[in-house]
Design a protein around this motif. Sequence first.
Motif, PDB file in Angstrom:
ATOM      1  N   ASP A 106       0.887  -1.146   0.051  1.00  0.00           N
ATOM      2  CA  ASP A 106       0.196  -0.034  -0.038  1.00  0.00           C
ATOM      3  C   ASP A 106       0.960   1.280   0.091  1.00  0.00           C
ATOM      4  O   ASP A 106       1.597   1.536   1.000  1.00  0.00           O
ATOM      5  CB  ASP A 106      -0.951   0.000   1.362  1.00  0.00           C
ATOM      6  CG  ASP A 106      -1.870   1.047   1.287  1.00  0.00           C
ATOM      7  OD1 ASP A 106      -1.973   1.908   0.256  1.00  0.00           O
ATOM      8  OD2 ASP A 106      -2.616   1.266   2.195  1.00  0.00           O
ATOM      9  N   ARG A 131      -0.264   4.331   2.917  1.00  0.00           N
ATOM     10  CA  ARG A 131       0.161   4.135   4.154  1.00  0.00           C
ATOM     11  C   ARG A 131       1.749   4.112   4.314  1.00  0.00           C
ATOM     12  O   ARG A 131       2.177   3.423   3.792  1.00  0.00           O
ATOM     13  CB  ARG A 131      -0.566   2.916   4.744  1.00  0.00           C
ATOM     14  CG  ARG A 131      -2.071   3.335   5.361  1.00  0.00           C
ATOM     15  CD  ARG A 131      -2.603   2.118   5.848  1.00  0.00           C
ATOM     16  NE  ARG A 131      -3.218   1.467   4.756  1.00  0.00           N
ATOM     17  CZ  ARG A 131      -3.276   0.177   4.540  1.00  0.00           C
ATOM     18  NH1 ARG A 131      -2.302  -0.714   5.266  1.00  0.00           N
ATOM     19  NH2 ARG A 131      -3.811  -0.542   3.538  1.00  0.00           N
ATOM     20  N   ARG A 177     -12.203  -1.463   5.393  1.00  0.00           N
ATOM     21  CA  ARG A 177     -11.043  -0.759   4.940  1.00  0.00           C
ATOM     22  C   ARG A 177     -10.959  -0.212   3.719  1.00  0.00           C
ATOM     23  O   ARG A 177     -10.635   0.904   3.299  1.00  0.00           O
ATOM     24  CB  ARG A 177      -9.735  -1.578   5.274  1.00  0.00           C
ATOM     25  CG  ARG A 177      -8.655  -0.589   5.254  1.00  0.00           C
ATOM     26  CD  ARG A 177      -7.141  -1.526   5.776  1.00  0.00           C
ATOM     27  NE  ARG A 177      -7.201  -2.801   5.097  1.00  0.00           N
ATOM     28  CZ  ARG A 177      -6.440  -3.299   4.045  1.00  0.00           C
ATOM     29  NH1 ARG A 177      -5.864  -2.148   3.309  1.00  0.00           N
ATOM     30  NH2 ARG A 177      -6.352  -4.295   3.447  1.00  0.00           N
ATOM     31  N   GLU A 193     -10.880   3.696   2.371  1.00  0.00           N
ATOM     32  CA  GLU A 193      -9.468   4.289   1.712  1.00  0.00           C
ATOM     33  C   GLU A 193     -10.226   5.136   0.514  1.00  0.00           C
ATOM     34  O   GLU A 193      -9.720   6.002   0.115  1.00  0.00           O
ATOM     35  CB  GLU A 193      -9.051   3.236   1.259  1.00  0.00           C
ATOM     36  CG  GLU A 193      -7.931   2.612   2.371  1.00  0.00           C
ATOM     37  CD  GLU A 193      -7.093   1.571   2.000  1.00  0.00           C
ATOM     38  OE1 GLU A 193      -6.947   1.129   0.769  1.00  0.00           O
ATOM     39  OE2 GLU A 193      -6.284   0.982   2.613  1.00  0.00           O
TER      40      GLU A 193
END
Length: 194
Positions: free
Chosen positions: A23, A26, A85, A89
């Motif tokens: 990712d 992050r 999640r 996002e």
Amino acid sequence: RNERDEGKATGIAIAIASDPDPDPIRPDPNAGSEGTGEATRKVETKGQMMQRHKRELLVLKKQTSKMGKKKKDEAKALEDEMTKRHHEELASLEQKKREEEDANEAEEEGNKASASSSAAPGAPKPSRAQKRREAKAEKEAERDARIAMERAAIGETQGEIEESALEEQLRPLGFAIYDIPPDGHCMFRAIEDQ
């Protein structure tokens, strides 16, 4: 590896950690405090995020299929957590995009206001087509000036000598030579001009 993945099924955490495209939004928790700055993060587009989400779901489904029927509830909870999640996002990405668009619109309005105050109050802004025509006319004038300078440097050519002799013969008869611009219909324009 995400902090939420720690303490859960280790097979899933290992699969996500071995994902070839971690990712990029992050920060990596293993990178230390220096790697968490905004300048070092790679910005991810919506399309890239959607592809990453598909890959993560595929990896998760493969891992949960290996868990068996006994851990079906745990697998369902992991899948729900991951989809939640992913939705968060996407929502945060869209929110950032809206904020950037709002900032850009505000900046454009400020630029328009400053441009309109500096321009003449009654004069309309020229269109793109008008700007293209003006640029084309400017290039054409530049080209004509360059050609005139080159001809002046060369002197009189054989064609110019013949043309001046022909004009001298036609002048007593009351005739003149007119240049017709070549546009694909110049023969008809020459007849039309007579």
